[in-house]
Design an enzyme around this catalytic site. Structure first.
Site, PDB file in Angstrom:
ATOM      1  N   CYS A 196     -65.815  80.201   7.132  1.00 55.57           N
ATOM      2  CA  CYS A 196     -66.012  79.420   8.373  1.00 55.57           C
ATOM      3  C   CYS A 196     -64.913  79.835   9.327  1.00 55.57           C
ATOM      4  CB  CYS A 196     -65.978  77.924   8.078  1.00 55.57           C
ATOM      5  SG  CYS A 196     -67.135  77.370   6.805  1.00 55.57           S
ATOM      6  N   GLY A 207     -61.343  82.612  14.683  1.00 59.84           N
ATOM      7  CA  GLY A 207     -60.880  83.874  14.117  1.00 59.84           C
ATOM      8  C   GLY A 207     -59.395  83.992  13.862  1.00 59.84           C
ATOM      9  N   LYS A 212     -57.401  82.691  11.520  1.00 60.30           N
ATOM     10  CA  LYS A 212     -57.025  82.935  10.123  1.00 60.30           C
ATOM     11  C   LYS A 212     -57.523  84.305   9.664  1.00 60.30           C
ATOM     12  CE  LYS A 212     -57.116  77.980   9.141  1.00 60.30           C
ATOM     13  NZ  LYS A 212     -57.640  77.609  10.485  1.00 60.30           N
ATOM     14  N   ASP A 225     -69.298  82.932  10.712  1.00 59.74           N
ATOM     15  CA  ASP A 225     -69.432  81.622  11.348  1.00 59.74           C
ATOM     16  C   ASP A 225     -70.908  81.324  11.559  1.00 59.74           C
ATOM     17  OD1 ASP A 225     -67.493  79.490  12.577  1.00 59.74           O
ATOM     18  OD2 ASP A 225     -69.242  79.554  13.892  1.00 59.74           O
ATOM     19  N   ASP A 241     -75.197  80.757   7.920  1.00 58.29           N
ATOM     20  CA  ASP A 241     -74.821  79.510   7.262  1.00 58.29           C
ATOM     21  C   ASP A 241     -73.963  79.855   6.050  1.00 58.29           C
ATOM     22  OD1 ASP A 241     -74.684  77.145   5.785  1.00 58.29           O
ATOM     23  OD2 ASP A 241     -76.693  76.513   6.376  1.00 58.29           O
ATOM     24  N   ASP A 263     -62.098  77.516   4.820  1.00 58.75           N
ATOM     25  CA  ASP A 263     -61.462  76.542   5.718  1.00 58.75           C
ATOM     26  C   ASP A 263     -62.583  75.610   6.164  1.00 58.75           C
ATOM     27  OD1 ASP A 263     -59.212  75.530   7.228  1.00 58.75           O
ATOM     28  OD2 ASP A 263     -60.200  76.337   9.006  1.00 58.75           O
ATOM     29  N   CYS A 269     -58.115  70.514   7.938  1.00 55.81           N
ATOM     30  CA  CYS A 269     -57.118  69.984   8.870  1.00 55.81           C
ATOM     31  C   CYS A 269     -57.239  68.462   8.924  1.00 55.81           C
ATOM     32  CB  CYS A 269     -57.252  70.605  10.258  1.00 55.81           C
ATOM     33  SG  CYS A 269     -58.892  70.445  11.016  1.00 55.81           S
TER      34      CYS A 269
END
Length: 374
Positions: A181, A185, A187, A205, A232, A251, A304
């Site tokens: 995911c 961009g 990471k 993505d 997906d 992530d 996060c």
């Protein structure tokens, strides 16, 4: 609005805030309202030293914290249950602070020390990040995204906590890595930098328009080993061969409560029901991508947020169902030393860590590193 100006802002002189409020009251209210507004605001101005959130005390400690810091009670209750009242209030307080600017050095175009010197010569107040090895905190200066160093790929804008994720993956040059995911961009680009531009990274993505963000990022940084793809993430197991990746980074989509400093509206727009739905998506994604990790390879899961249902509980449930994986404490020693010095790691380290927003003034982030043992 005038009360907020008096209590929280410092650019508007108190007399100007009061006079403007009285003027509005005269235009918009009835004959007597301007006098009341004038009296209330002048009284507030005289008593500003007493009008502090710490003086708010209700019978219910959850309601007290929620009112002091303007958070929904259900969210404060979840954090209090997970971390205790004191830590929950610190989370709320930290979420109300303005985020500082931080940049990630592109080591393929220069060292952090060289860039710090250049930023200083350009008149920016910058210092090394206390958290991220590639990070620089910029405390004052111009618009960083307009500067020549950014446009030429010398650095990227990224929060310090977010910089840790690629460091925990700790990829080597020549590896095959999948970022499930990836948009926008940051990471993926950091992984490519750590791999010295060698090997291959697939940055996936769901959305086509977000793929372009990944492409723009890697082109600006002059990274040629990143391929931006669209799809997906739950179907990546159909796109790539089983056990074909040295490392997989998930992530995951999450509640995002670790970035309330940047997106304060989410504490009011999210619900407890949203957390349950997000957890279901995370479980599905973990199940879908774990089979792509080769024996001896690495799976890193990050969010996060500070929600244990999305973090520690999610990892525990995954490991219970997948005996071929285990938590991997082999994080870069530089990171572990930083966390131990800050008291975030005491004793043995399992391989997962929760950063809260008050720890370093960065985003709240959870990272777990798992290795496939068979």
């Amino acid at each position: 609005m005038s009360a907020y100006q008096l209590l929280y802002l410092d650019r508007i002189p108190p007399h100007a805030a009061v006079n403007e409020a009285v003027s509005i009251a005269k235009r918009r209210g009835h004959a007597g309202i301007s006098g009341m507004v004038n009296g209330v605001l002048r009284s507030m101005d005289r008593g500003r030293s007493e009008l502090t959130p710490s003086r708010i005390k209700l019978d219910d400690p959850i309601a007290t914290i929620a009112l002091r810091h303007s958070y929904p009670e259900w969210l404060v209750r979840r954090w209090a249950d997970a971390y205790g009242y004191e830590v929950a209030e610190s989370i709320c307080e930290a979420g109300n602070r303005s985020p500082h600017a931080s940049i990630r050095v592109n080591p393929l175009q220069g060292s952090r020390e060289e860039l710090l010197a250049e930023l200083g010569e350009a008149g920016l107040e910058a210092k090394p990040s206390a958290l991220a090895p590639a990070g620089i905190v910029v405390e004052s200066g111009g618009h960083l995204a307009d500067m020549a160093g950014f446009l030429s790929g010398r650095w990227s804008l990224q929060d310090e906590s977010s910089m840790l994720v690629a460091e925990v993956v700790n990829p080597s040059a020549g590896m095959k890595v999948l970022d499930c995911c990836a948009a926008p961009g940051g990471k993926s680009a950091h992984l490519a930098e750590l791999m010295e531009g060698k090997g291959k990274i697939w940055a996936n993505d769901l959305h086509v328009h977000k793929r372009e963000l990944i492409v723009q990022q890697t082109e600006r940084l002059k990274l040629r080993n990143v391929e931006a793809i669209t799809g997906d993430a739950s179907t990546l197991g159909e796109r790539f061969a089983p056990e074909s990746m040295d490392a997989v980074l998930l992530d995951a989509p999450c509640s995002g409560f670790g970035v309330i400093r940047r997106k304060p509206e989410i504490k009011w727009t999210k619900t407890e029901g949203d957390i349950a739905e997000i957890c279901a998506v995370q479980r599905k994604l973990l199940e879908s991508v774990c089979g792509l990790v080769k024996p001896g390879g690495t799976l890193v899961y990050s969010t996060c947020t500070m929600e244990r249902a999305e973090n520690e509980e999610q990892v525990a449930a995954f490991l219970k169902d997948h005996a071929e994986f285990q938590l991997d404490p082999e994080w870069p020693e530089e990171l572990l030393a930083t966390f131990r010095e800050a008291g975030l790691i005491e004793g043995s380290f399992e391989g997962q860590l929760q950063l809260l927003p008050q720890h370093y003034g960065s985003d709240g982030f959870f990272i777990a590193r798992m290795s496939r043992v068979r």
